[in-house]
Design a protein around this motif. Structure first.
Motif, mmCIF file in Angstrom:
data_model
loop_
_atom_site.group_PDB
_atom_site.id
_atom_site.type_symbol
_atom_site.label_atom_id
_atom_site.label_comp_id
_atom_site.label_asym_id
_atom_site.label_seq_id
_atom_site.Cartn_x
_atom_site.Cartn_y
_atom_site.Cartn_z
ATOM 1 N N THR A 73 29.351 43.571 33.163
ATOM 2 C CA THR A 73 28.226 42.949 32.482
ATOM 3 C C THR A 73 28.289 41.437 32.640
ATOM 4 O OG1 THR A 73 29.444 42.677 30.419
ATOM 5 C CG2 THR A 73 28.315 44.780 30.758
ATOM 6 N N ASP A 74 27.193 40.785 32.315
ATOM 7 C CA ASP A 74 27.165 39.322 32.378
ATOM 8 C C ASP A 74 28.250 38.714 31.492
ATOM 9 O OD1 ASP A 74 25.131 39.380 34.135
ATOM 10 O OD2 ASP A 74 23.560 38.765 32.721
ATOM 11 N N GLU A 75 28.417 39.340 30.334
ATOM 12 C CA GLU A 75 29.426 38.817 29.405
ATOM 13 C C GLU A 75 30.815 38.939 30.004
ATOM 14 O OE1 GLU A 75 26.837 40.737 28.502
ATOM 15 O OE2 GLU A 75 25.828 38.987 27.625
ATOM 16 N N GLU A 76 31.053 40.081 30.652
ATOM 17 C CA GLU A 76 32.359 40.264 31.281
ATOM 18 C C GLU A 76 32.567 39.251 32.400
ATOM 19 O OE1 GLU A 76 33.594 44.935 30.865
ATOM 20 O OE2 GLU A 76 31.882 44.477 32.132
ATOM 21 N N GLU A 77 31.515 39.029 33.177
ATOM 22 C CA GLU A 77 31.609 38.040 34.252
ATOM 23 C C GLU A 77 31.977 36.669 33.703
ATOM 24 O OE1 GLU A 77 28.359 37.513 36.847
ATOM 25 O OE2 GLU A 77 28.511 39.481 37.783
ATOM 26 N N LYS A 78 31.263 36.277 32.678
ATOM 27 C CA LYS A 78 31.527 34.962 32.089
ATOM 28 C C LYS A 78 32.953 34.869 31.595
ATOM 29 C CE LYS A 78 26.775 34.323 30.538
ATOM 30 N NZ LYS A 78 25.879 34.448 29.371
ATOM 31 N N LEU A 79 33.377 35.952 30.963
ATOM 32 C CA LEU A 79 34.736 35.951 30.421
ATOM 33 C C LEU A 79 35.771 35.864 31.539
ATOM 34 C CD1 LEU A 79 36.450 36.090 27.926
ATOM 35 C CD2 LEU A 79 36.291 38.584 27.984
ATOM 36 N N ILE A 80 35.530 36.591 32.602
ATOM 37 C CA ILE A 80 36.481 36.563 33.719
ATOM 38 C C ILE A 80 36.571 35.157 34.300
ATOM 39 C CG2 ILE A 80 36.924 37.362 36.069
ATOM 40 C CD1 ILE A 80 35.609 40.043 35.218
ATOM 41 N N ILE A 81 35.416 34.550 34.520
ATOM 42 C CA ILE A 81 35.420 33.206 35.095
ATOM 43 C C ILE A 81 36.132 32.238 34.162
ATOM 44 C CG2 ILE A 81 33.967 31.271 35.788
ATOM 45 C CD1 ILE A 81 31.884 33.349 36.687
ATOM 46 N N ILE A 106 39.397 43.987 38.286
ATOM 47 C CA ILE A 106 38.978 42.601 38.071
ATOM 48 C C ILE A 106 39.272 41.765 39.313
ATOM 49 C CG2 ILE A 106 39.453 40.525 36.725
ATOM 50 C CD1 ILE A 106 40.012 42.429 34.345
ATOM 51 N N LYS A 107 40.438 42.004 39.862
ATOM 52 C CA LYS A 107 40.813 41.262 41.072
ATOM 53 C C LYS A 107 39.817 41.537 42.193
ATOM 54 C CE LYS A 107 44.333 42.892 43.173
ATOM 55 N NZ LYS A 107 45.735 43.278 43.405
ATOM 56 N N ASN A 108 39.504 42.818 42.393
ATOM 57 C CA ASN A 108 38.541 43.166 43.438
ATOM 58 C C ASN A 108 37.172 42.554 43.156
ATOM 59 O OD1 ASN A 108 40.205 44.648 45.124
ATOM 60 N ND2 ASN A 108 39.874 46.538 43.992
ATOM 61 N N TYR A 109 36.783 42.606 41.922
ATOM 62 C CA TYR A 109 35.468 42.071 41.571
ATOM 63 C C TYR A 109 35.426 40.557 41.775
ATOM 64 C CZ TYR A 109 31.039 41.594 39.142
ATOM 65 O OH TYR A 109 29.731 41.321 38.842
ATOM 66 N N TRP A 110 36.526 39.954 41.464
ATOM 67 C CA TRP A 110 36.607 38.505 41.682
ATOM 68 C C TRP A 110 36.475 38.199 43.176
ATOM 69 C CZ3 TRP A 110 36.723 34.035 38.947
ATOM 70 C CH2 TRP A 110 37.096 32.877 39.644
ATOM 71 N N ASN A 111 37.251 38.895 43.972
ATOM 72 C CA ASN A 111 37.282 38.590 45.396
ATOM 73 C C ASN A 111 35.966 38.912 46.098
ATOM 74 O OD1 ASN A 111 39.903 37.556 45.472
ATOM 75 N ND2 ASN A 111 40.804 39.595 45.688
ATOM 76 N N THR A 112 35.270 39.925 45.619
ATOM 77 C CA THR A 112 34.062 40.335 46.333
ATOM 78 C C THR A 112 32.799 39.723 45.746
ATOM 79 O OG1 THR A 112 33.945 42.330 44.978
ATOM 80 C CG2 THR A 112 35.005 42.516 47.120
ATOM 81 N N HIS A 113 32.812 39.363 44.470
ATOM 82 C CA HIS A 113 31.576 38.860 43.864
ATOM 83 C C HIS A 113 31.707 37.443 43.308
ATOM 84 C CE1 HIS A 113 30.964 43.270 43.718
ATOM 85 N NE2 HIS A 113 29.708 42.945 43.925
ATOM 86 N N LEU A 114 32.603 37.323 42.350
ATOM 87 C CA LEU A 114 32.627 36.070 41.593
ATOM 88 C C LEU A 114 33.059 34.883 42.439
ATOM 89 C CD1 LEU A 114 34.047 37.382 38.215
ATOM 90 C CD2 LEU A 114 31.678 36.964 38.888
ATOM 91 N N ARG A 115 33.990 35.129 43.325
ATOM 92 C CA ARG A 115 34.469 34.054 44.181
ATOM 93 C C ARG A 115 33.315 33.472 45.005
ATOM 94 N NH1 ARG A 115 36.503 33.939 48.986
ATOM 95 N NH2 ARG A 115 37.935 32.264 49.532
ATOM 96 N N LYS A 116 32.558 34.384 45.579
ATOM 97 C CA LYS A 116 31.428 33.955 46.395
ATOM 98 C C LYS A 116 30.385 33.251 45.533
ATOM 99 C CE LYS A 116 32.051 37.744 49.623
ATOM 100 N NZ LYS A 116 31.590 39.092 49.925
ATOM 101 N N LYS A 117 30.235 33.778 44.354
ATOM 102 C CA LYS A 117 29.241 33.197 43.459
ATOM 103 C C LYS A 117 29.581 31.739 43.142
ATOM 104 C CE LYS A 117 26.598 34.684 39.450
ATOM 105 N NZ LYS A 117 26.393 35.831 38.564
ATOM 106 N N LEU A 118 30.846 31.516 42.841
ATOM 107 C CA LEU A 118 31.263 30.156 42.534
ATOM 108 C C LEU A 118 31.142 29.260 43.759
ATOM 109 C CD1 LEU A 118 34.376 30.641 40.208
ATOM 110 C CD2 LEU A 118 32.038 30.068 39.585
ATOM 111 N N LEU A 119 31.528 29.794 44.907
ATOM 112 C CA LEU A 119 31.424 29.008 46.135
ATOM 113 C C LEU A 119 29.979 28.590 46.376
ATOM 114 C CD1 LEU A 119 33.846 30.881 48.554
ATOM 115 C CD2 LEU A 119 34.027 28.508 47.806
ATOM 116 N N SER A 120 29.079 29.529 46.154
ATOM 117 C CA SER A 120 27.673 29.222 46.397
ATOM 118 C C SER A 120 27.167 28.178 45.412
ATOM 119 C CB SER A 120 26.834 30.491 46.298
ATOM 120 O OG SER A 120 26.648 30.863 44.959
ATOM 121 N N MET A 121 27.879 28.042 44.308
ATOM 122 C CA MET A 121 27.501 27.022 43.327
ATOM 123 C C MET A 121 28.164 25.695 43.634
ATOM 124 S SD MET A 121 27.893 29.182 39.859
ATOM 125 C CE MET A 121 27.716 27.699 38.885
ATOM 126 N N GLY A 122 28.963 25.679 44.702
ATOM 127 C CA GLY A 122 29.663 24.443 45.012
ATOM 128 C C GLY A 122 30.889 24.236 44.149
#
Length: 351
Positions: A73-81, A106-122
DNA sequence: AACCGAAGCAACCGCCCACGA
DNA sequence: ATCGTGGGCGGTTGCTTCGGT
């Protein structure tokens, strides 16, 4: 000291995906035994031709009854970041704060989604700061504004807002040109980058909003760096500045102020409200507020002033010599010429 | 319909640490 | 104090699925 592998590699233990039958054996054993006991002994006792470690992983990452499946969920994403910004790659520690989620997930989700998301945000996903590969740019501490201010003799006045706006425009073009010259398509919305590099903190501040799912604290951290005010058309640049960049601009953009449609990543990921794409970012600026005028009183502070500005604030910058063919050397030269501005003490004196 | 590359994810590997003998 | 073992952890691999051509 070295230790023997947990599983005898020659024993012919099965590897690879688990079958439903194996899953059932494992689950039944743990259920019947009211616990897994020794993982090393478990496979034999459960009738599995697997190594204990494999059993443990299968149980903790997949078969455990309290595992939560499905999208984060969005909340989980925010919490992970947020937790990652504090704990780093301590996935197990992060997982303890997300009930039902495993460290592996969480590790997989970070590597496949969140990492890219942050990168795209600079944002650098490791440091949670503006990307280090853009630090060359992000590290420019209001260079042009400060440099222009530094040109003002003591006790003279200048239009501080006009100066800031012109500096913004110059920086904007400089950054564009640099990115082009380095053959690097903008990885971030330049407006956002400028928002992160701009130190002036004056009026006309436009605060972009974080995109859905973006950690607010990190985003706010980025925005703690004062925001860009607005970008006036390049034609308002003083001649000295315009000529400094003219070759670079004309060859790179087909003229200052042209749109960069289709270039780089979508800026929508950056979460801008309002001007949420590059074309909009290049649109004519909104009406300016009444410019405040300030005096350099020579004591390191500025005071309100109604006098006519002494001269173009960019006078004296002609010696910043950018080649028509912009290259990394000229960029280095520029940085060297202005390196003293990176000194916080020097900056302080300019404020 | 077939092929190919990218993305996602389960599982494995190897290192490290805590603990007990 | 030393050493062996069990278990945990983070990084990486490789298989599967998906989407585009």
């Amino acid at each position: 000291m070295g230790r023997s592998p947990c599983c005898d590699q020659d024993a012919g233990v099965k590897k690879g995906p688990w079958t439903p039958e194996e899953d059932k054996l494992l689950v039944d054993y743990i259920k019947d035994s009211k616990g897994h006991g020794s993982w090393r002994r478990l496979p034999k006792l459960a009738g599995l031709n697997r190594c204990g470690k494999s059993c443990r992983l299968r149980w903790t990452n997949y078969l455990r009854p309290d595992i939560k499946r499905g999208r984060f969920t969005d909340e989980e994403e925010k919490l992970i970041i947020h937790l990652h910004s504090i704990l780093g790659n301590k996935w197990s520690s992060i997982a303890t704060k997300l009930p039902g989620r495993t460290d592996n997930e969480i590790k997989n989700y970070w590597n496949t989604h969140l990492r890219k998301k942050l990168l795209s945000m600079g944002i650098d996903p490791v440091t949670h700061r503006p990307r280090t590969d853009l630090s060359l740019l992000a590290g420019i501490p209001n260079l042009l504004t400060a440099a222009a201010a530094a040109q003002q003799p003591p006790n003279t006045c200048w239009d501080i807002n006009a100066l800031r706006l012109q500096a913004d425009a110059a920086k904007y073009q400089l950054l564009q040109g640099l990115l082009r010259a380095l053959s690097a398509p903008p990885a971030v919305d330049l407006m956002a980058l400028l928002a992160a590099t701009n130190n002036n903190g004056g009026g006309l501040v436009t605060q972009p909003q974080p995109a859905a799912g973006v950690d607010h604290q990190q985003y706010d951290g980025l925005l703690n760096l004062p925001a860009l005010t607005s970008v006036p058309p390049a034609t308002t640049l003083p001649a000295a500045m315009s000529s400094s960049f003219s070759g670079l601009l004309s060859s790179s953009f087909g003229g200052a102020g042209s749109a960069l449609a289709g270039d780089g990543l979508s800026s929508t990921d950056l979460g801008h409200s309002g001007s949420s794409n590059m074309t909009a970012a290049m649109a004519p600026p909104p009406p300016l507020v009444v410019a405040a005028k300030e005096c350099n009183n020579g004591g390191g502070t500025s005071t309100p002033c109604d006098d006519t500005p002494a001269s173009s604030p960019f006078e004296g910058l002609e010696n910043i010599n950018l080649d028509d063919e912009f290259n990394s050397d000229s960029w280095k030269d520029l940085l060297e010429q202005m390196s003293w501005l990176n000194n916080p003490n020097d900056q302080q004196q300019l404020m």
